[in-house]
Design an enzyme around this catalytic site. Structure first.
Site, mmCIF file in Angstrom:
data_model
loop_
_atom_site.group_PDB
_atom_site.id
_atom_site.type_symbol
_atom_site.label_atom_id
_atom_site.label_comp_id
_atom_site.label_asym_id
_atom_site.label_seq_id
_atom_site.Cartn_x
_atom_site.Cartn_y
_atom_site.Cartn_z
ATOM 1 N N ARG A 34 -0.692 6.589 54.855
ATOM 2 C CA ARG A 34 0.252 5.851 53.571
ATOM 3 C C ARG A 34 1.295 4.949 54.143
ATOM 4 N NH1 ARG A 34 4.462 7.313 50.548
ATOM 5 N NH2 ARG A 34 4.859 7.823 48.134
ATOM 6 N N GLU A 59 10.412 4.769 36.642
ATOM 7 C CA GLU A 59 10.883 6.141 37.177
ATOM 8 C C GLU A 59 10.955 7.072 36.309
ATOM 9 O OE1 GLU A 59 9.582 10.156 39.508
ATOM 10 O OE2 GLU A 59 9.707 7.629 40.106
ATOM 11 N N GLN A 115 9.003 13.701 47.842
ATOM 12 C CA GLN A 115 9.417 12.815 48.051
ATOM 13 C C GLN A 115 9.929 12.342 49.800
ATOM 14 O OE1 GLN A 115 9.220 9.874 46.566
ATOM 15 N NE2 GLN A 115 9.800 11.365 44.457
ATOM 16 N N GLU A 159 -4.395 14.493 38.640
ATOM 17 C CA GLU A 159 -2.802 14.073 38.171
ATOM 18 C C GLU A 159 -3.220 12.631 36.830
ATOM 19 O OE1 GLU A 159 -0.337 12.876 41.145
ATOM 20 O OE2 GLU A 159 -0.294 14.839 42.233
ATOM 21 N N GLY A 167 5.867 4.165 38.696
ATOM 22 C CA GLY A 167 6.087 5.939 39.826
ATOM 23 C C GLY A 167 7.009 5.455 40.850
ATOM 24 N N GLU A 183 2.442 3.731 43.936
ATOM 25 C CA GLU A 183 1.355 4.190 44.401
ATOM 26 C C GLU A 183 1.360 6.390 43.333
ATOM 27 O OE1 GLU A 183 0.007 7.487 45.360
ATOM 28 O OE2 GLU A 183 1.473 8.513 47.102
ATOM 29 N N GLU A 203 4.940 4.543 29.402
ATOM 30 C CA GLU A 203 4.512 3.458 27.729
ATOM 31 C C GLU A 203 5.345 3.903 26.821
ATOM 32 O OE1 GLU A 203 1.671 6.187 30.251
ATOM 33 O OE2 GLU A 203 3.642 6.085 30.082
#
Length: 377
Positions: free
Chosen positions: A49, A95, A40, A147, A73, A138, A124
């Site tokens: 970013r 998350e 992180q 990914e 996320g 992001e 989901e």
């Protein structure tokens, strides 16, 4: 950040190629990395970013004020906190990893526990109590789509975004350009060293132990070629290493794109060589834009780019696809490039790329077409 679903309710999760994905294996191979603070921190230290998301939110605070926001996320939770600071009424920070424990502590330490709800689980599987006005995430991987996290953002959008809602970012583009680099020679040297070492191993095994291993030379050679010569490389290139006009290979409207649109990316593009040098390969990068939507456009549009830069490289860098051998080119030479990118059948988060190139020299001479296959791993 989970993207194991193809976004269709009631179906087993697949990798986009029709192969069922084991969510436990997917978690072990992918999500576990994002559960560590050191990873992180790498993203949080990426100034390009961070500045882009910070400016996109705070230069367009009216988009967030009094609204419900979903952060897909959330990781450490910083985008959720910025959304709350910009005036969001409620933020759902989803998350998939145990990073949620740190995110909750961070939210509480910044006094937003009454606004931000941190939810552990794959996107989901999560059920929200309401639909949201904004989805922020992001989600971008190397060369944008590695990914496959955008799958989860699409799923969240289709299920939880209100009509007229916004995506942050709202648009994305993939770019490619011809490039020069000494990496190609280095990788060829590494491959040759590996093969020389193998041949010595075969000779010694037969001499000292009486076993002929040469039948395995061909598969070993294939392994080494894939690793050294066909796997794309991460690099932060200098702008002067780009030797031709950049071209867009894919544009994505995050409000309307489907998973089908990104499973199989195909493009034909042209580029003109700008100097006499060696064509050593192609560089791929991306940018994303924060534009709001057509009914409520951003007061200030913000761009986050991972293009080759003099001094503001990103943790994404560029993906470099090297040619072996390099090709001599001259200023004014034109190339037509065919590009395709699909998900790996073995791992839906990795990519397989095919590049074909036709070159016409300034003199009018047509050079033989060449084609190469690469792996983004």
């Amino acid at each position: 950040m989970d993207s194991t679903s193809n976004g269709v309710a009631g179906e087993l999760p697949t990798n986009g190629n029709g192969v069922t994905v084991d969510k436990g294996v997917d978690f072990a191979n992918y999500f576990c990395t994002y559960g560590f603070l050191y990873h992180q921190k790498e993203m949080l230290c990426d100034k390009v970013r961070m500045d882009a998301y910070y400016n996109a939110i705070f230069e367009n605070k009216e988009h967030f004020h009094g609204k419900a926001v979903l952060d897909v996320g959330t990781g450490s939770g910083i985008l959720a906190i910025w959304s709350a600071q910009a005036g969001a009424r409620k933020v759902y920070a989803v998350e998939a990893t145990k990073m949620t424990e740190h995110a909750r502590e961070l939210v509480k330490a910044n006094n937003f526990q009454d606004v931000i709800e941190v939810i552990e689980g794959s996107m989901e599987d999560v059920i929200l109590p309401e639909k949201v006005d904004i989805i922020i995430s992001e989600w971008m991987g190397y060369f944008l789509l590695r990914e496959s996290m955008f799958d989860s953002v699409i799923f969240a959008r289709d299920r939880w975004l209100k009509p007229g809602g916004m995506m942050y970012p709202s648009h994305a583009r993939m770019w490619m350009a011809p490039m020069r680099s000494g990496l190609g020679d280095q990788k060829m040297d590494d491959y040759e060293v590996a093969m020389n070492d193998w041949h010595n191993f075969v000779d010694e095994t037969k001499t000292y132990y009486g076993v002929d291993m040469s039948v395995l030379t061909k598969p070993f050679d294939a392994e080494q070629k894939k690793y050294y010569l066909q796997t794309s490389l991460w690099n932060n290139l200098h702008p002067q290493q780009v030797i031709g006009t950049p071209a867009i290979v894919k544009e994505i409207d995050c409000l309307t794109a489907s998973v089908h649109d990104i499973i199989d990316v195909r493009s034909n593009f042209s580029s003109s060589i700008t100097e006499r040098t060696r064509l050593c390969g192609f560089a791929g990068w991306f940018d994303v834009h924060f534009r709001g939507n057509k009914d409520n456009p951003a007061r200030r549009e913000v761009e986050l780019t991972t293009a080759p830069s003099l001094d503001n490289g990103t943790h994404w860098g560029q993906q470099v696809f090297l040619l072996h051998p390099a090709v001599r080119v001259d200023e004014g030479d034109d190339m037509i490039v065919s590009f395709s990118m699909n998900r790996s059948k073995e791992n839906h988060r990795l990519m397989e790329v095919e590049l074909g190139c036709e070159m016409r020299q300034l003199s009018g001479k047509q050079l033989p077409r060449f084609a190469r296959k690469f792996y983004i791993e």
